[in-house]
Write an enzyme that holds these catalytic residues in place. Structure first.
Site, PDB file in Angstrom:
ATOM      1  N   GLN A  85      14.142 -39.588   2.300  1.00 40.82           N
ATOM      2  CA  GLN A  85      15.265 -39.863   3.197  1.00 40.82           C
ATOM      3  C   GLN A  85      14.830 -40.644   4.436  1.00 40.82           C
ATOM      4  OE1 GLN A  85      18.325 -36.637   3.533  1.00 40.82           O
ATOM      5  NE2 GLN A  85      16.819 -35.398   2.445  1.00 40.82           N
ATOM      6  N   ARG A 100      24.770 -36.748  -0.339  1.00 39.55           N
ATOM      7  CA  ARG A 100      25.772 -36.223   0.608  1.00 39.55           C
ATOM      8  C   ARG A 100      26.861 -35.452  -0.139  1.00 39.55           C
ATOM      9  NH1 ARG A 100      22.765 -35.439   3.794  1.00 39.55           N
ATOM     10  NH2 ARG A 100      21.310 -36.252   2.260  1.00 39.55           N
ATOM     11  N   LYS A 114      16.729 -26.595   4.823  1.00 33.51           N
ATOM     12  CA  LYS A 114      15.717 -26.927   5.823  1.00 33.51           C
ATOM     13  C   LYS A 114      16.015 -26.282   7.178  1.00 33.51           C
ATOM     14  CE  LYS A 114      16.295 -30.583   8.069  1.00 33.51           C
ATOM     15  NZ  LYS A 114      16.492 -31.960   8.554  1.00 33.51           N
ATOM     16  N   THR A 115      17.278 -26.347   7.619  1.00 34.26           N
ATOM     17  CA  THR A 115      17.635 -25.801   8.929  1.00 34.26           C
ATOM     18  C   THR A 115      17.395 -24.300   8.979  1.00 34.26           C
ATOM     19  OG1 THR A 115      19.316 -27.526   9.175  1.00 34.26           O
ATOM     20  CG2 THR A 115      19.462 -25.647  10.655  1.00 34.26           C
ATOM     21  N   GLU A 134      12.717 -33.846  10.835  1.00 32.02           N
ATOM     22  CA  GLU A 134      12.942 -35.239  10.404  1.00 32.02           C
ATOM     23  C   GLU A 134      11.703 -36.105  10.698  1.00 32.02           C
ATOM     24  OE1 GLU A 134      15.412 -35.732   8.663  1.00 32.02           O
ATOM     25  OE2 GLU A 134      17.173 -34.645   9.339  1.00 32.02           O
TER      26      GLU A 134
END
Length: 755
Positions: free
Chosen positions: A255, A607, A32-33, A225
């Site tokens: 999320q 994670r 995503k980043t 987000e």
């Protein structure tokens, strides 16, 4: 445009589709980043968009900084001209420019949670109310919830439902406290964190010329987000994007875990309703985790009904199965987790920083910490006491704040008699009362102390005012570091700390020196054009938990699952997988609550990059009692092909549901085939199942009171014992005939009131 070749087909679509409304559904570990970074770079480099016209909103300053660095590497120094930061930091910047429109000074103070609680405590005391009923934390939570829903104190006091809630909770004067709290902050030239968003909405609502100005400035808007946005944040972005419609939201409904902070998952689930011509891209390839972990996570989140469907997959290796650890107690759980880390670290040549231990609540850390210490394993607790919350740091910061904004009441109360200068509580009260009764600024009373006080206290306050005036002159002439160093010395604070030769005293002195180091670093940073003390104070006030400097030494990370969002580790332990702990017993009153808990489990699972462990204890101390525990229902929801029983847990201790069984592709390995419970463990026996009355229809419970009789479609008939209010939620404790006492959220519970 060689950089586009580094993207997969879906990522490239997300980057190249720049005009109109876009929603990027980004699965865990899907890059995503990189997409956000390349999208902004593409706007500047390929589309020729002026960086000043790009607004990118994130949830941590750290994320914004890292993105800006990456964009700079792609397109050069022009990247620095993009508006990029958190909601709070970005709109605080706008509010400082437009503050006069709302009647605030441009150097308004930003109150943190401690400042707000302190002010509420003062208001409650002045109103002669019981601080055990009107607890500062409870009051602040209620006010914060209202602001996040854009309910100001006037609207709050005129809302009959909110008034009924407060009366039911035995806090009928909550609206009056809200009013006084806001008026005191306004008079002090201060805003709390919620005000930064609330007042931005007010600014754009009441001053259309200002809204139009920023609509034209921000031609392209991106929100990271997005599933974590609340109503206030959502409306700001919607208003800003109204002129050009070039809004791109990025998020993952799977999320969304911050409902307790006011986040509304409906913002992302219903985004298409706001923009019918929405272009949707799904980033479904996971680059982070093994196939085993990805498959397990998919099997978990698939149980949620409210979701945007996607098929997350990975081309990574299959990896090891998830290990399930059953232990006899929470202490044994800590011991086995610590031992496993010790062995894995040595066998696989890993670092401590490759491991994370995640839990549902902070109270679970005790047994974990003790076990790690016994094996001499270095660890760090994320979410402990922040550097900027330590007393000595708050003291110096209060001096700096009051120098910049001498209307700041909380800063004034903190420093007026520290170090001691003979000004008692009575004199301080007289100063505050004088400002209140004469409707003048606090600083006016302090500067003219001789007119309001007598004797030694008057002289001491006059000397204090003279000192602050001197600080203000220095602040105008010097940069932040030079001014802060001078204030630390001339105030007597450094001397006070240096005179304490205990270990604690030396630590406090060193902490203040570290703050001065931080200010020097801020001044020396070329990217910070404004070197003033006021600019530094704003930067610090807007730091989020994830922006705090963390210990960079090699240490195991121990934290709540909520704190882990956005992070990744080679090996992850999720401990305390037990009913009533995870899912939390407070989150089982409605499907919406339970689905949020499941999303939290999904976040914990994703994670892990290489190995995931899930553990639970048969007994655990909670609330001072040793309780028997049963495995979490979430363990049943993990695809059994992805999980195995840890060999350290003795097979004779395992319940019947755990058995050795060869699974496809894992011949001879321990297998997990679900957890079967006795019927009474979570489901009532058949004779207690309630059949709703033929005329059953849920009633409006806004005015439900104690002692009323009700019917629930599952629990049957019962009597309301009490009504409680937390934030903006009303809860009813009901004693049911066959099911005993249950606490239900009235916004979700389906109850028929029996007349």
């Amino acid at each position: 445009m060689e950089y586009l070749d580094q993207l997969n087909p879906e990522q490239r679509k997300a980057v190249e589709h720049t005009d109109g409304p876009v929603m990027i559904i980004a699965g865990a570990g899907s890059g995503k980043t990189r997409v956000l970074t390349y999208r902004i770079a593409h706007l500047i480099y390929a589309k020729g968009v002026d960086p000043f016209q790009i607004l990118s909103l994130t949830f941590t300053n750290k994320a914004a900084f890292e993105m800006k660095q990456r964009i700079e590497n792609l397109v050069g120094l022009e990247a620095r001209n993009t508006w990029m930061g958190t909601f709070h930091s970005t709109f605080a910047k706008i509010l400082r420019v437009e503050s006069d429109r709302l009647g605030y000074p441009s150097n308004f103070t930003i109150y943190d949670t401690q400042d707000s609680k302190s002010l509420i405590k003062s208001v409650v005391k002045e109103m002669k109310l019981d601080d055990k009923i009107y607890k500062p934390a409870t009051v602040l939570s209620r006010i914060s919830g209202a602001k996040n829903r854009l309910i100001g104190w006037q609207k709050y006091q005129n809302d009959p439902y909110l008034k009924a809630d407060d009366e039911a909770a035995m806090r009928p004067r909550m609206g009056e406290i809200y009013e006084r709290y806001q008026k005191r902050m306004f008079k002090a030239g201060a805003m709390d964190f919620d005000d930064l968003l609330f007042n931005t909405n007010v600014l754009f609502r009441d001053h259309l010329d200002v809204l139009n100005k920023y609509q034209q400035r921000f031609r392209y808007i991106m929100v990271d987000e997005f599933q974590d946005t609340n109503l206030s944040q959502y409306l700001i972005t919607k208003k800003l994007a109204a002129a050009h419609q070039n809004i791109c939201v990025v998020g993952d409904d799977a999320q969304s875990i911050y409902a307790f902070r006011g986040a509304d998952i409906q913002n992302i689930l219903n985004f298409e309703k706001d923009y019918p011509d929405l272009f949707v891209v799904k980033l479904e390839q996971n680059y982070r985790s093994t196939k085993m972990i990805v498959d397990a996570a998919n099997s978990i989140i698939d149980k949620n009904k409210a979701q945007l469907k996607k098929n997350v997959w990975t081309s990574n290796m299959d990896g090891e199965p998830i290990e399930l650890i059953k232990t006899t107690s929470d202490n044994e759980e800590g011991r086995i987790v610590a031992t496993t880390i010790f062995e894995e670290r040595n066998n696989k040549k890993l670092n401590n920083s490759d491991f994370a231990i995640l839990y549902r609540t902070n109270s679970q850390s005790r047994a974990i910490e003790e076990a790690l210490r016994k094996l001499n394993l270095s660890y760090k607790i994320v979410g402990g006491l922040s550097f900027y919350q330590r007393k000595e740091i708050k003291d110096l910061m209060a001096y700096l704040r009051f120098t910049v904004n001498p209307m700041d009441e909380e800063a004034f109360k903190r420093i007026i008699n520290y170090p001691k200068r003979g000004i008692g509580d009575t004199s301080v009260e007289r100063i505050l009362v004088a400002a209140y009764e004469h409707d003048i600024e606090l600083w006016e009373v302090v500067k003219n102390a001789m007119s309001f006080l007598k004797g030694r206290a008057a002289n001491s306050v006059a000397d204090f005012a003279t000192m602050i005036k001197a600080f203000q002159i220095e602040t105008e002439r010097k940069d932040a570091y030079e001014a802060a160093e001078s204030i630390a010395k001339q105030s007597g604070l450094l001397r006070e700390l240096y005179s304490d030769k205990t270990i604690e005293g030396l630590n406090r002195y060193e902490n203040v020196q570290e703050l001065l180091n931080a200010i020097k670093e801020y001044v020396d940073n070329e990217e910070n054009e404004d070197k003033s003390l006021g600019a530094f104070l704003q930067e610090i006030a807007l730091l989020t938990d994830n922006d705090q400097d963390k210990d960079t030494s090699d240490a195991i990370t121990v934290m709540t699952i909520h704190s882990s969002k956005g992070l990744e580790f080679k090996q992850v332990f999720v401990v305390g997988m037990e009913e009533d702990l995870f899912p939390s017993q407070m989150m089982m009153q409605s499907r919406e609550d339970l689905e949020e808990e499941r999303r939290l489990f999904y976040v914990a699972t994703t994670r892990a990059k290489e190995k995931l462990y899930l553990s639970y204890a048969v007994t655990r101390y909670r609330f001072g009692r040793l309780l028997n525990c049963e495995p979490s229902r979430f363990l049943e929801e993990v695809d059994p092909r992805c999980i195995k029983v840890n060999k350290k847990a003795s097979s004779r201790d395992m319940p019947g549901a755990f058995r050795k069984e060869g699974l496809p592709g894992s011949e001879g390995r321990s297998g997990f085939v679900g957890i079967k419970r006795k019927p009474q463990s979570r489901m009532p026996t058949q004779k207690k199942i309630h059949t709703p009355s033929p005329d059953f229809k849920p009633s409006n419970t806004n005015n439900l009171q104690a002692e009323q009789l009700v019917e629930h479609p599952k629990f049957g008939f019962g009597k309301v014992r009490k009504i409680e209010v937390e934030g903006l939620n009303r809860k009813a404790t009901i004693n049911f005939e066959h099911f005993g006492e249950k606490t239900l959220l009235l916004s979700f519970a389906k109850l028929r009131i029996i007349d």
